[in-house]
Write an enzyme that holds these catalytic residues in place. Structure first.
Site, mmCIF file in Angstrom:
data_model
loop_
_atom_site.group_PDB
_atom_site.id
_atom_site.type_symbol
_atom_site.label_atom_id
_atom_site.label_comp_id
_atom_site.label_asym_id
_atom_site.label_seq_id
_atom_site.Cartn_x
_atom_site.Cartn_y
_atom_site.Cartn_z
ATOM 1 N N GLN A 157 -33.267 48.131 -15.321
ATOM 2 C CA GLN A 157 -34.142 47.642 -16.397
ATOM 3 C C GLN A 157 -35.529 47.501 -15.802
ATOM 4 O OE1 GLN A 157 -34.228 47.074 -19.697
ATOM 5 N NE2 GLN A 157 -36.304 46.302 -19.430
ATOM 6 N N GLN A 159 -38.797 47.338 -17.570
ATOM 7 C CA GLN A 159 -39.810 46.546 -18.244
ATOM 8 C C GLN A 159 -39.582 45.054 -17.960
ATOM 9 O OE1 GLN A 159 -39.922 46.977 -22.531
ATOM 10 N NE2 GLN A 159 -42.077 46.447 -22.660
ATOM 11 N N GLY A 287 -32.059 46.438 -26.803
ATOM 12 C CA GLY A 287 -32.280 47.849 -26.510
ATOM 13 C C GLY A 287 -33.487 48.010 -25.637
ATOM 14 N N MET A 288 -33.565 49.148 -24.961
ATOM 15 C CA MET A 288 -34.726 49.466 -24.136
ATOM 16 C C MET A 288 -35.036 50.945 -24.333
ATOM 17 S SD MET A 288 -37.042 48.463 -22.101
ATOM 18 C CE MET A 288 -38.333 49.634 -21.713
ATOM 19 N N GLU A 289 -36.306 51.186 -24.708
ATOM 20 C CA GLU A 289 -36.719 52.499 -25.184
ATOM 21 C C GLU A 289 -36.971 53.515 -24.075
ATOM 22 O OE1 GLU A 289 -38.352 49.597 -25.248
ATOM 23 O OE2 GLU A 289 -40.506 49.811 -25.004
ATOM 24 N N ASN A 290 -36.091 53.627 -23.106
ATOM 25 C CA ASN A 290 -36.332 54.593 -22.036
ATOM 26 C C ASN A 290 -36.436 56.000 -22.642
ATOM 27 O OD1 ASN A 290 -36.242 52.580 -19.969
ATOM 28 N ND2 ASN A 290 -34.028 52.475 -20.320
ATOM 29 N N HIS A 313 -35.601 50.833 -34.084
ATOM 30 C CA HIS A 313 -36.644 50.170 -33.289
ATOM 31 C C HIS A 313 -36.925 50.956 -31.996
ATOM 32 C CE1 HIS A 313 -38.812 46.562 -31.721
ATOM 33 N NE2 HIS A 313 -38.424 47.073 -30.567
ATOM 34 N N GLU A 314 -35.879 51.243 -31.255
ATOM 35 C CA GLU A 314 -36.106 51.935 -29.970
ATOM 36 C C GLU A 314 -36.639 53.354 -30.203
ATOM 37 O OE1 GLU A 314 -36.226 49.805 -27.828
ATOM 38 O OE2 GLU A 314 -34.875 48.288 -28.645
ATOM 39 N N HIS A 317 -40.342 53.308 -30.716
ATOM 40 C CA HIS A 317 -41.100 53.229 -29.456
ATOM 41 C C HIS A 317 -41.425 54.616 -28.892
ATOM 42 C CE1 HIS A 317 -41.505 49.019 -28.403
ATOM 43 N NE2 HIS A 317 -40.212 48.772 -28.497
ATOM 44 N N GLU A 336 -44.995 46.358 -29.338
ATOM 45 C CA GLU A 336 -43.902 45.784 -30.141
ATOM 46 C C GLU A 336 -44.259 45.561 -31.612
ATOM 47 O OE1 GLU A 336 -40.961 45.852 -29.145
ATOM 48 O OE2 GLU A 336 -41.227 46.045 -26.968
ATOM 49 N N ASP A 391 -43.362 38.147 -18.779
ATOM 50 C CA ASP A 391 -42.294 37.648 -19.660
ATOM 51 C C ASP A 391 -42.764 36.479 -20.514
ATOM 52 O OD1 ASP A 391 -40.604 39.489 -18.641
ATOM 53 O OD2 ASP A 391 -39.580 38.107 -17.271
ATOM 54 N N TYR A 399 -44.078 40.764 -31.714
ATOM 55 C CA TYR A 399 -43.189 41.547 -32.567
ATOM 56 C C TYR A 399 -43.526 41.356 -34.046
ATOM 57 C CZ TYR A 399 -39.972 42.520 -28.654
ATOM 58 O OH TYR A 399 -39.412 42.973 -27.495
ATOM 59 N N ARG A 566 -26.468 39.556 -23.310
ATOM 60 C CA ARG A 566 -27.804 39.791 -23.848
ATOM 61 C C ARG A 566 -28.542 38.457 -23.945
ATOM 62 N NH1 ARG A 566 -28.761 42.318 -29.877
ATOM 63 N NH2 ARG A 566 -31.031 42.057 -29.953
HETATM 64 N N1 BES Z 1 -38.998 47.009 -25.062
HETATM 65 C C1 BES Z 1 -38.187 45.997 -25.619
HETATM 66 C C2 BES Z 1 -37.375 45.243 -24.599
HETATM 67 C C3 BES Z 1 -38.184 44.488 -23.566
HETATM 68 C C4 BES Z 1 -39.344 43.813 -23.900
HETATM 69 C C5 BES Z 1 -37.735 44.447 -22.264
HETATM 70 C C6 BES Z 1 -40.061 43.135 -22.906
HETATM 71 C C7 BES Z 1 -38.452 43.769 -21.288
HETATM 72 C C8 BES Z 1 -39.623 43.109 -21.611
HETATM 73 C C9 BES Z 1 -37.255 46.559 -26.686
HETATM 74 O O1 BES Z 1 -37.797 47.584 -27.430
HETATM 75 C C10 BES Z 1 -36.941 45.449 -27.646
HETATM 76 O O2 BES Z 1 -37.852 44.973 -28.284
HETATM 77 N N2 BES Z 1 -35.672 45.060 -27.742
HETATM 78 C C11 BES Z 1 -35.215 44.009 -28.629
HETATM 79 C C12 BES Z 1 -34.444 44.569 -29.778
HETATM 80 C C13 BES Z 1 -35.262 44.995 -30.935
HETATM 81 C C14 BES Z 1 -34.373 45.531 -32.038
HETATM 82 C C15 BES Z 1 -36.176 43.925 -31.471
HETATM 83 C C16 BES Z 1 -34.254 43.146 -27.871
HETATM 84 O O3 BES Z 1 -33.827 43.519 -26.787
HETATM 85 O O4 BES Z 1 -33.886 42.089 -28.369
HETATM 86 ZN ZN ZN Z 2 -39.317 46.878 -28.739
#
Ligand code: BES
Ligand code: ZN
Length: 610
Positions: A157, A159, A287-290, A313-314, A317, A336, A391, A399, A566
């Protein structure tokens, strides 16, 4: 080895004698990234050839990161970000001439700058290194934490600033790099990356990858395990443990339709394939948008396709985030907020306005609830992260407030004009990283001035709170669910055909003075404690605990906290336990659950329960 290190250290003492000790990252330049030690304006790493061996026994990756660099200003050193890496040797050029280097004492958030002495003509820097077993980016899952229970699993991971804990790199979202990788894994396992991927197991455990489009370093990703592939369409498909593969393919059957809808909104999908891998429960995010390969939590496999907005969502991205990237983590809302807005548009295209609106309203309420606990300056879209962890900026604000800002702007004209504007933002700026100020200038010129409309942009972006002209989402279905909750004393609603979203809103809207007896009765009738939908479980456990309905459901809560990794799904439940006098239960459960959590999750829970 030890002697070798000593020699290096001596050379280093010479090399650093006349240099400042730590490069200072903070700078008033909005393009400068306070979360990276690298100074790419001096010497910049452009392309990575990564060669790593995956050792599940030692929980290490070891090998080389060979960086093709550019040094137009003839700087005498290049600086990389690292965190907790074991740097063994660094060589320059194809001839592999040994380089002097210095690993600066670590900063607790940013890790260590790695300063490598280079020559004016140096074009290749090869770093021989290994990761440590507690590398922050790496999720090493024991076989018991997988569905198949036979083989271990590894995922990364990156990000926001974790890539530096598995690859020495110039770890800023303002830098773009291409990469190739050779990854060696135990035979019988598959490796996949944010790159062109295999669809079958390689008999010798060796895999090669190529990502030839420029991406930010936080998007480099790797997963290794008992993984199989199933196509959905010609350019989309799913990876998962073989026992889950069919279920995952069924859940995500609409992937191709989502890509088609997204392309018709904001232009061609730039990355070739769009695949999703469903990881073990220890994955700390939804999720993570790799790029090319989204990483996803198994908690979205609800069995009824109710949580697939995560895939939308992903996918979104792929434009907002991966094609046009936030230049620094203070501009995170550019990633976001745009993506949530875009996610809603994809959901509307596939499942209708009502469904998208319902999701929007749910998250609007989550935003309001979270904002009560945030410092007011952290409710601005652009926030100050100097001296803080990126963070700290990761709340619902970038978002949902970000998405509502765009919705407000959309309503200034019409979707024809607005969509054309957004499309031009992506087209004009593809494969670059942008600041908030870049966007606002583009917005002024190509939308506000062009269509002669005005908007309180400054207030939305640089002031705390929610401006009065916020478009408030209103879902009829959620209004009915709330009404049912308000009237709970008079009897139970007809819940036939309720979506999980309606259930979540109903649960969260139960009156503050609802009694334990009501929760018991609800449970007898609807078996909410036994729900297998993670979003319903989260809402039900949190609200029940806060209403004193705890001991009855504690075994199931424990089971959930141990099985789910999660962060967003577990943190609120631990917090509810802590704040209602059950901190000892929370600590006991956490001790049991921690081995299955990724560092991102256990770090946050540990902080909460300390
Ligand atoms: N890119 C983010 C995950 C992220 C953000 C990882 C900041 C590390 C630091 C990803 O696209 C995301 O927003 N995931 C959300 C789910 C989404 C449907 C809102 C999550 O993981 O909750
Ligand atoms: Zn996101």
């Amino acid at each position: 080895m030890k002697i070798h290190l000593l020699v290096c250290l001596l050379l280093l003492a010479l090399f650093t004698a006349c240099k400042q000790e730590t490069p200072t990252p903070a700078s008033p330049d909005p393009k400068a990234d306070p979360h990276s030690f690298a100074q790419p304006n001096l010497a910049v790493a452009k392309h990575l050839d990564l060669s790593l061996k995956v050792d599940f026994d030692q929980k290490t990756l070891s090998g080389t990161a060979a960086w093709t660099i550019e040094n137009p200003g003839k700087a005498s050193e290049i600086i990389f970000d690292t965190d907790n890496l074991d740097i063994q040797k660094i060589t320059l050029g194809k001839e592999a001439k040994e380089a002097k280097f210095h690993l600066v004492a670590p900063d607790s958030v940013l890790g260590s700058a790695l300063r490598v002495a280079i020559e004016p003509t140096t074009d290749l820097v090869t770093i021989h290194y290994a990761t440590r077993s507690d590398a922050a980016a790496l999720g090493w899952m024991e076989p018991s934490m997988t569905v198949g229970k036979k083989l271990p699993f590894l995922f990364t991971q990156g990000q926001a600033i974790l890539t530096r804990s598995w690859i020495p790199c110039q770890d800023s979202p303002g830098n773009r790099i291409t990469y190739n990788a050779n990854i060696e894994v135990p035979t019988g396992m598959m490796a996949v990356m944010s790159a062109e991927n295999p669809q079958q197991i390689s008999p010798d455990g060796k895999y090669s990858f190529k990502m030839d489009l420029p991406i930010a370093p936080y998007l480099i990703a790797l997963a290794v395990g008992d993984i199989a592939f199933k196509p959905i369409s010609g350019r989309t498909g799913v990876y998962a443990e073989p026992v889950m593969l069919e279920k995952v393919a069924w859940e995500f059957a609409d992937m191709e339709k989502m890509v088609v809808a997204a392309e018709s909104l904001y232009g061609p999908y730039a990355w070739g394939r769009f695949d999703v891998i469903v990881l073990p429960t220890g994955f700390p995010f939804g999720g993570m948008e790799n790029p090319k390969l989204t990483f996803a939590t198994p908690t979205v496999i609800a069995g009824d396709r109710s949580l697939v907005s995560l895939v939308a969502h992903e996918l979104a991205h792929s434009w907002s985030g991966n094609l046009v990237t936030n230049a620094t983590w203070a501009d995170f809302w550019l990633n976001e907020g745009f993506t949530v807005y875009f996610e809603r548009r994809i959901m509307e295209a596939l499942y209708g306005w009502d469904f998208a609106e319902m999701q929007d309203e749910l998250e609007y309420h989550e935003l309001l609830a979270e904002m009560e606990d945030l410092d007011s300056s952290d409710t601005q879209l652009k926030i100050d992260l100097i001296g803080r962890s990126p963070d700290d900026g990761s709340s619902m604000v970038p978002y949902q407030k970000g998405s509502m800002f765009l919705r407000m702007l959309e309503q200034k004209t019409d979707r024809g004009k607005w969509d054309a504007f957004l499309k031009s933002w992506f087209e004009t700026n593809k494969f670059t990283s942008k600041t908030t100020e870049d966007f606002l200038a583009f917005l002024q010129k190509n939308y506000l001035d062009k269509y002669q409309v005005t908007a309180n942009v400054e207030e939305w972006v640089y002031k705390p709170g929610i401006p009065a002209n916020c478009p408030v989402p209103q879902s009829g279905k959620l209004a009915a669910a709330k009404k049912a909750a308000d009237n709970i004393a008079n009897g139970f609603p007809d819940t036939n055909n309720w979506t999980p979203q309606e259930w979540v809103h109903f649960i969260r809207s139960l009156p503050e003075n609802a009694e334990v007896a009501t929760f018991k009765k609800l449970d007898e009738k609807f078996h909410l404690t036994q729900s297998t939908n993670a979003q319903i479980q989260l809402a039900w456990y949190e609200v029940s605990i806060r209403h004193g309905y705890v001991t009855e459901i504690l075994p199931q809560v424990e089971d959930y906290l141990v099985k789910v990794g999660r962060r967003y799904l577990v943190l609120a439940v631990y917090r509810a336990l802590k704040e209602t006098g059950h901190v000892e239960d929370a600590r006991r459960i956490f001790a049991k659950a921690k081995p299955g959590y990724h560092a991102v999750s256990w770090g946050s829970v540990e902080e909460l329960l300390k």
